[in-house]
Design an enzyme around this catalytic site. Structure first.
Site, mmCIF file in Angstrom:
data_model
loop_
_atom_site.group_PDB
_atom_site.id
_atom_site.type_symbol
_atom_site.label_atom_id
_atom_site.label_comp_id
_atom_site.label_asym_id
_atom_site.label_seq_id
_atom_site.Cartn_x
_atom_site.Cartn_y
_atom_site.Cartn_z
ATOM 1 N N CYS A 187 0.846 -1.196 0.000
ATOM 2 C CA CYS A 187 0.000 0.000 0.000
ATOM 3 C C CYS A 187 0.878 1.241 0.000
ATOM 4 O O CYS A 187 1.922 1.270 0.652
ATOM 5 C CB CYS A 187 -0.904 0.017 1.238
ATOM 6 S SG CYS A 187 -2.204 -1.234 1.177
ATOM 7 N N CYS A 218 -3.598 -9.023 6.249
ATOM 8 C CA CYS A 218 -3.468 -7.936 5.276
ATOM 9 C C CYS A 218 -4.789 -7.171 5.274
ATOM 10 O O CYS A 218 -5.849 -7.773 5.074
ATOM 11 C CB CYS A 218 -3.167 -8.502 3.887
ATOM 12 S SG CYS A 218 -3.287 -7.241 2.601
ATOM 13 N N TYR A 274 -7.193 -7.659 -25.805
ATOM 14 C CA TYR A 274 -6.704 -7.972 -24.461
ATOM 15 C C TYR A 274 -7.926 -8.381 -23.620
ATOM 16 O O TYR A 274 -8.223 -7.780 -22.591
ATOM 17 C CB TYR A 274 -5.989 -6.783 -23.825
ATOM 18 C CG TYR A 274 -4.953 -6.109 -24.698
ATOM 19 C CD1 TYR A 274 -3.627 -6.534 -24.676
ATOM 20 C CD2 TYR A 274 -5.297 -5.059 -25.544
ATOM 21 C CE1 TYR A 274 -2.665 -5.908 -25.473
ATOM 22 C CE2 TYR A 274 -4.351 -4.437 -26.341
ATOM 23 C CZ TYR A 274 -3.040 -4.862 -26.302
ATOM 24 O OH TYR A 274 -2.104 -4.227 -27.088
ATOM 25 N N GLU A 319 -7.014 -12.526 -27.149
ATOM 26 C CA GLU A 319 -6.314 -12.725 -25.868
ATOM 27 C C GLU A 319 -5.104 -13.630 -26.114
ATOM 28 O O GLU A 319 -5.213 -14.648 -26.799
ATOM 29 C CB GLU A 319 -7.284 -13.349 -24.848
ATOM 30 C CG GLU A 319 -6.645 -13.900 -23.598
ATOM 31 C CD GLU A 319 -5.882 -12.871 -22.758
ATOM 32 O OE1 GLU A 319 -6.400 -11.760 -22.555
ATOM 33 O OE2 GLU A 319 -4.758 -13.187 -22.317
ATOM 34 N N CYS A 346 -4.838 0.684 -16.789
ATOM 35 C CA CYS A 346 -4.473 0.648 -15.367
ATOM 36 C C CYS A 346 -3.180 1.429 -15.119
ATOM 37 O O CYS A 346 -2.727 1.491 -13.979
ATOM 38 C CB CYS A 346 -4.360 -0.787 -14.868
ATOM 39 S SG CYS A 346 -3.218 -1.771 -15.816
#
Ligand code: SAM
Length: 413
Positions: free
Chosen positions: A88, A161, A270, A294, A365
């Site tokens: 994190c 976690c 993708y 893919e 992303c």
């Protein structure tokens, strides 16, 4: 000042912290030298301890806060501290401020790499803790499982976690693993799975176990995910979005941005196990078509099973670059959706433009790769028409964007 006469690993300096930068840190300066400082917030005054020296900057951790930002909070997780777990980046930041910081990062990447001036608002997605439905742990020095330090192979053993989904198989409760890594999975339908080599410790509750190479299995070999009316099989450690709200949030955003009409010819590049292919195929109807590309064979195998009800879907088991080069995607398309890995789609841009789609929906992303590719699309006649950003990786520097591009000029030859 050259770095040779500047700060060295272990040095400590008091700095005034400037803006957030891509990668989970903020920018500060000391006697002309640039520091990328973790565990801090813009506007703070901190003592920064240098952790790594590069040619034109140093990395550092804020080890003492002299003037705290009003957005500073106590990290819920005791391992989210300088020198401990690197998973994190922003547990010390109030979630609303985390989203503002991520928005600033996306805006800055768009400005710097694509010449676009756009304020980006990152949309909130709950929950912000206990969200990771796929977690990979590695054994630490005593054999207990843990997570890696920031930019290091060193493992911090953990008892818990805080971002892991509470429904994951409780792999942290057991020490007797013989595997180099242990992945725990829980799906939206409650299926659980562990991906690991060697025997599973006594008493561990899981719906199935798959070896790291996917060849051996006990019990269930994959999980079932559900998104609206669609069900998806995901085998072993095959790709699936990790936040419980990601699949639905991104599907809704892609379908809204794509505005696919009955009869359209569409590509899902993708495509993973077919998350977007299924609703795209529904939108085109049987008078249209969807080609789903893919490169991971396991992903394509799952997609074949997940999409068998759609006769107008064609699966291509190849890299996107090869599929475009070999014209396996088609000659002309109406809409192209692409969701590449973190590195982006640099080598695919020209091939996508050659298909002359009216709309391109780019799910990203990594905002730096997105901005670089947007510049490349713009140079070929496709301009950014809308961009949404979502906090689908809360407490970390990762952020998911959905950009929609429209054709403004005919593609150059
Ligand atoms: C971010 S995931 C998106 C998957 C899917 N859209 C989803 O949301 O579930 C990226 C996918 O691209 C695949 N991939 C990576 N590089 C590729 C390439 N060069 N050509 C085709 N697929 C690739 C990966 O295996 C992965 O399934």
């Amino acid at each position: 000042m050259s770095v040779s006469e500047g700060l060295d690993v272990g040095d400590e300096v008091v700095v005034d912290v400037g803006p957030v930068a891509h990668g989970g840190h903020c920018v500060a300066r000391h006697e002309g030298q640039v520091l990328f400082v973790r565990h801090t917030i813009p506007g703070e005054r901190v003592t920064a301890r240098v952790t790594e020296r590069q040619r034109s900057f140093v990395r550092a951790d804020a080890v003492e806060v002299h003037t705290a930002s009003p957005a500073r909070v106590t990290p819920p997780c005791p391992y989210a501290r300088p020198g401990l777990c690197g998973g994190c980046d922003f547990q010390h930041v109030d979630p609303a401020e985390q989203r503002r910081m991520l928005g600033d990062v996306v805006s800055e990447q768009l400005r710097r790499l694509a010449g676009l001036d756009r304020e980006v608002v990152v949309e909130e997605v709950e929950p912000v803790l206990g969200w990771r439905t796929r977690m990979t742990f590695v054994p630490g020095p005593t054999g207990h499982l843990g997570l890696r330090k920031h930019r290091s192979h060193e493992v911090v053993e953990v008892e818990r976690c805080w971002i892991a989904h509470p429904g994951l198989p409780d792999v942290l409760a057991h020490d007797d693993w013989e595997s180099p890594s242990v992945e725990a999975v829980v799906s939206s339908t409650g299926d659980t799975l562990v991906v690991a080599d060697g025997p599973v410790p006594d008493g561990l509750e899981t719906g199935g176990v798959v070896s790291l190479n996917g060849r051996r299995r006990e019990g269930r070999g994959g999980v079932t995910e559900e998104v609206g009316p669609h069900r998806f099989r995901v085998t072993g450690s095959g790709f699936w979005q990790v936040h419980p709200e990601s699949a639905r949030t991104l599907t809704d955003a892609v379908m809204e941005a794509g505005d696919v009409r009955p009869g359209d010819a569409v590509a899902d590049l993708y495509a993973g196990v077919g998350l977007f292919t299924a609703p795209l195929a529904e939108a085109t109807g049987p008078s249209g078509s969807v080609v789903s590309v893919e490169a991971d064979h396991g992903g394509t195998r799952d997609a074949r099973r997940n999409l068998h009800g759609f006769e107008h879907v064609r699966l291509v088991d190849a890299t996107v670059e090869a599929a475009l080069r070999r014209r396996l995607v088609g000659e002309r398309l109406d809409v192209v959706v692409l969701d590449p890995p973190r590195t982006g789609a640099k080598k695919a841009v020209a091939g996508i433009v050659a298909l002359e789609p009216r709309t391109i929906v780019y799910v990203a992303c990594d905002p730096a790769a997105l901005a670089r590719d947007l510049a490349s699309f713009a140079a070929r006649g496709y301009e950014l028409d809308g961009l949404r950003a979502f906090d689908l990786f809360p407490q970390t520097h990762h952020v998911e964007c959905v950009a929609v591009l429209r054709r403004t000029a005919s593609a150059p030859d």
